[in-house]
Enzyme design. Sequence first.
Site, PDB file in Angstrom:
ATOM      1  N   GLY A 637       0.452  -1.670   4.292  1.00 19.90           N
ATOM      2  CA  GLY A 637       1.255  -0.202   2.714  1.00 19.90           C
ATOM      3  C   GLY A 637       0.654   0.711   2.896  1.00 19.90           C
ATOM      4  N   GLY A 640      -2.420  -0.867   0.503  1.00 19.17           N
ATOM      5  CA  GLY A 640      -3.238  -2.274   1.065  1.00 19.17           C
ATOM      6  C   GLY A 640      -1.844  -3.168   2.080  1.00 19.17           C
ATOM      7  N   ASP A 753      14.398   8.550  -1.388  1.00 18.98           N
ATOM      8  CA  ASP A 753      13.555   8.426  -0.400  1.00 18.98           C
ATOM      9  C   ASP A 753      14.976   7.205   0.636  1.00 18.98           C
ATOM     10  OD1 ASP A 753      12.608   8.460   2.072  1.00 18.98           O
ATOM     11  OD2 ASP A 753      10.449   7.324   1.587  1.00 18.98           O
TER      12      ASP A 753
END
Length: 993
Positions: A637, A640, A753
């Site tokens: 991601g 991390g 989103d």
Amino acid sequence: MAGARPPPGLLPLLAPLLLPLLLPAGCWALEETLMDTKWVTSELAWTSHPESGWEEVSGYDEAMNPIRTYQVCNVRESSQNNWLRTGFIWRREVQRVYVELKFTVRDCNSIPNIPGSCKETFNLFYYEADSDVASASSPFWMENPYVKVDTIAPDESFSRLDAGRVNTKVRSFGPLSKAGFYLAFQDQGACMSLISVRAFYKKCASTTAGFALFPETLTGAEPTSLVIAPGTCIANAVEVSVPLKLYCNGDGEWMVPVGACTCATGHEPAAKESQCRACPPGSYKAKQGEGPCLPCPPNSRTTSPAASICTCHNNFYRADSDSADSACTTVPSPPRGVISNVNETSLILEWSEPRDLGGRDDLLYNVICKKCRGSSGAGGPATCSRCDDNVEFVPRQLGLTERRVHISHLLAHTRYTFEVQAVNGVSGKSPLPPRYAAVNITTNQAAPSEVPTLHLHSSSGSSLTLSWAPPERPNGVILDYEMKYFEKSKGIASTVTSQKNSVQLDGLQPDARYVVQVRARTVAGYGQYSHPAEFETTSERGSGAQQLQEQLPLIVGSTVAGFVFMVVVVVIALVCLRKQRHGPDAEYTEKLQQYIAPGMKVYIDPFTYEDPNEAVREFAKEIDVSCVKIEEVIGAGEFGEVCRGRLKLPGRREVFVAIKTLKVGYTERQRRDFLSEASIMGQFDHPNIIRLEGVVTKSRPVMILTEFMENCALDSFLRLNDGQFTVIQLVGMLRGIAAGMKYLSEMNYVHRDLAARNILVNSNLVCKVSDFGLSRFLEDDPSDPTYTSSLGGKIPIRWTAPEAIAYRKFTSASDVWSYGIVMWEVMSYGERPYWDMSNQDVINAVEQDYRLPPPMDCPTALHQLMLDCWVRDRNLRPKFSQIVNTLDKLIRNAASLKVTASAPSGMSQPLLDRTVPDYTTFTTVGDWLDAIKMGRYKESFVGAGFASFDLVAQMTAEDLLRIGVTLAGHQKKILCSIQDMRLQMNQTLPVQV
């Protein structure tokens, strides 16, 4: 431990055959190798630390070619820290380097009697230097000075002696600034073999695109870098937009073209649009562009290559309004069969069409009048000259489309010649005069024309004194004038004759209105009476009172006008004073207040907390790290790694969870932004919203734990199962997503989103909304064309409503737009919205009211719901509650889902143009004008009598100009809509029986 060796039986497993791995290269990508051990047959002699760690051995690949490998397998001992460093690798001015590793790893569980320190991963590092300065002890064998690239884990490990499987991993690092670098590998207790190492860099190959040549270009320092490559037009091409450039991305692929070239006039595309070839003789190309060369139009030719226009043959021409692709034409032949019909001093001319129209359809006629004097017999030729201007032609003299004209106001007993010319659009190009047919006529004796006007010289209570001008065409000697008059209220006429052009009428009634007409007489008889004129006698009391009465309306009108002017001045003064008292900031003095109904749960933005940790403590449950077990890395991601693991809380059964980890070396802002998603998710409790299990913040690494979704993201899941679901199943997925978004909108949360990639699917095909990490605030930087968020991510143009792109107005209505795109993704099984169109092309198309067509086999009702979600006015889009109700009705009425659109799907079908309204859906002309955004002209249409669609459909540009539509753009828009209305009327005409 010194001298330690791998357990017996392990060495054969560490040298498996090297299997070839064929990967499809990115479009136009080139890879240049800096180092590749696959082709090295001698010793590599890399530096290892300690010496008992990595060991260089020889082996063979599947083609029995010798290869050099390194292996390590000190799994019997704990606390392993074995390093291996390559030789110095020159950088070659590149900024980012890729490393391809091929290796095998043995499964720790397959090795008996080993401690728990056994690992199945190793670490990749690099170290920069300007020269080969490394030694056995320098730099120190540790992270920093070495820079860690990644922890490398295998996709497959092996357990049996004959089942060694080669893993291939590619990692990249940069930006690099020094002359070269070393690669280093750290083993901390794995049993593995490093079969080959290849260091390389990527670049975009030189290419020809859009008739422009772009040079070979190195990629940038970051995977997301875009390196500008300036382009130049190929030979015989011209720029059509500037600047001309192409972007090279981090994968060595060309993207985001800016500017374009196209073939110049006289040249056509060739060799798959990599050349612009000259048009051969006999062909031409008039405009620059990608069109082909065309054969010369009729009656034209070219004698040299690269012609942009074909020249006309002799006696053939093009009009100024003709395009270069028009045929050359010639002048028409004379009209035929001219017939004259004389009536005293007027005549009618009629004729037939010419035999040859010259190849044009813009034929017109001119009538030339000539007055002739002199004998027409043997006494000598007649002399002719152009007629006077008082001769009248009906409908007109020049530019006739009719083949008939009425000519009047000719002189009596006069010879005339009339020439009827045939002309067209190229007659002015010919050096010769227009061709014509002539006719000679002689007028007869005629009565005089009418008297033009009458004038009042004086009036009294019993008389009127009048005069008038002689007729314009007396047609002989005026013998006398006859006047006819009568009192208007009685209608009994009297006549009087005068030798002069004046007369006094006596014996009239006082204060009475009389109608008067006059006509002239010659030997040919009386002419026509003049137009009726009215005159009034005075009253016997005198004219003073009458004059006052006549002036009274003027006095009253002037007084009223003065009063109105004073009122307007006072109103303007009051408005100006009021504006001065209200400063420019007055409109901002009142603030909107939001009232929340009692008992309603409302989303609270974690960024409103002074201490973000307080929001985490309030909305997220802290989990002890001992309850969490990480099993494998499943992705990466922004902050991390993303892992799959297990969570076992006291008193509860063990469950699978998805674990997001925060990478080492984070900043405080990164930690805050990372945990903000947990603060958001923790406020939601809905079966179609991803569930937060908790967070780990009191140990390292910091983690966010959510429920585990077996089928991952919806878009990739649909692509893997293309065509495997029924329509009811797909609608069920959409219903779940809509229910989740309904819940979010009721909590006043805007997702921003919403896309199929952010919908997760579990093993029961339940869809859940996820990814709440997009920043709620956008930087107000209108100069930034990418509209980046405060987290650096870009707005997803293909899923975002137009008002959110243009004005950054994110609302639940903009989420509804995004939901419509998600519907399209689901029904197309994960197809990319708008296919390969660029983001700017998508913005332009949506702005012009184009919408996505229905996917293949998509029910009409579902596509209509998509179109409802894509309405430009956000206030007219459905609410999520309405969407849920609509989908419920469709699920209950499965028959409605069997009606599908007949149009093909995919990229072969163009976007739908939503700008043409169906006039039958409007009840009034005003509604239609509102729909095409021309509502300002409603009163003008109604006032002019255009109150029905039948009348509107017959309107022309002149009608629009007459009712006050003067702007050319508005005229064009209304006329285009009227044209569509006519087409719709023609398609829906009833059949007469």
